[in-house]
Design a protein around this motif. Structure first.
Motif: not given
Length: 217
Positions: A19-27, A79-87, A157-161, A207-212
């Motif tokens: 969880w330490t590494l996971r949070n460091e990556i996603t943060d 880009r496609d991965e981020i779209v899928q995550i946000y969907e 699912n918070r892989l990119f946020h 909105f967040s997805l479109q901004l990214i």
């Protein structure tokens, strides 16, 4: 203790390291393509190589790191991965907001309302702090839906946020829009308006997805 934004209390060293590494990556502390060296991580976290190795394999299974030429690197999302995550996020968080509006207890509504000042401020200086508290705010809403499995899926699912890297992209207008959406989400959840809560939660994720997509690609 594991970061309460994204994971349960750790049961062992491997869980803590994960969880330490996971949070460091996603943060955004560990940036895309940054190398992850077992020995260095073990020394930094004060553990043996075994829990580090176990954690790295879990992170690889999550899609957060990649093996490249016998090295571990932080994954750079396409880009496609981020779209899928946000969907996926849009569907999960929309339904969670609906449930929160229907099921939240009075203490939970008071907790959600208590976030209003911090999550609706439009002063750009709040962005750094908001990157640290954003997940806690949204977890308060998702958790009020009374479905622990749904909350666990949202966290997983918070892989990119929204994180420090993303916060740096926000203009004054972007912050104003995000803050306005937060304000309305708080209002409608606390008022028990399930349909509008679902709509505004989905609109906020979209909105967040479109901004990214607009600013990173």
């Amino acid at each position: 203790m594991a970061d309460q934004r994204t994971g349960p209390a750790p049961r062992n060293r491997s869980e803590t390291v994960y969880w330490t590494l996971r949070n460091e990556i996603t943060d955004g502390v560990l940036r895309p393509n940054a190398p992850l060296v077992e020995d260095e991580i073990a020394v930094r976290l004060g553990v043996s190589r075994t829990p580090v190795r176990e954690s790295l394999h879990r992170l690889a299974a999550d899609g957060l790191i990649d093996s490249h030429r016998r090295r571990w690197l932080v994954h750079e999302h396409t880009r496609d991965e981020i779209v899928q995550i946000y969907e996926v996020r849009a569907g999960l968080e929309s339904h969670a907001a609906r449930l929160a509006a229907l099921r939240a207890t009075d203490p939970q509504r008071a907790e959600i309302e208590g976030w209003r000042r911090r999550m609706t401020d439009t002063d750009p200086t709040v962005l750094s702090e908001r990157a640290n508290t954003n997940d806690l705010f949204h977890d308060a809403i998702s958790g009020a839906g009374g479905n622990p499995r749904l909350l666990a899926e949202i966290r997983a699912n918070r892989l990119f946020h929204f994180n420090r890297r993303i916060a740096a992209l926000y203009s004054d207008a972007d912050l104003d829009t995000s803050s306005r959406q937060h304000a309305e989400l708080i209002t409608v959840v606390c008022a028990g308006d399930a349909d509008r809560a679902a709509d505004i939660a989905r609109e906020h994720v979209e909105f967040s997805l479109q901004l990214i997509l607009r600013k990173l690609f």
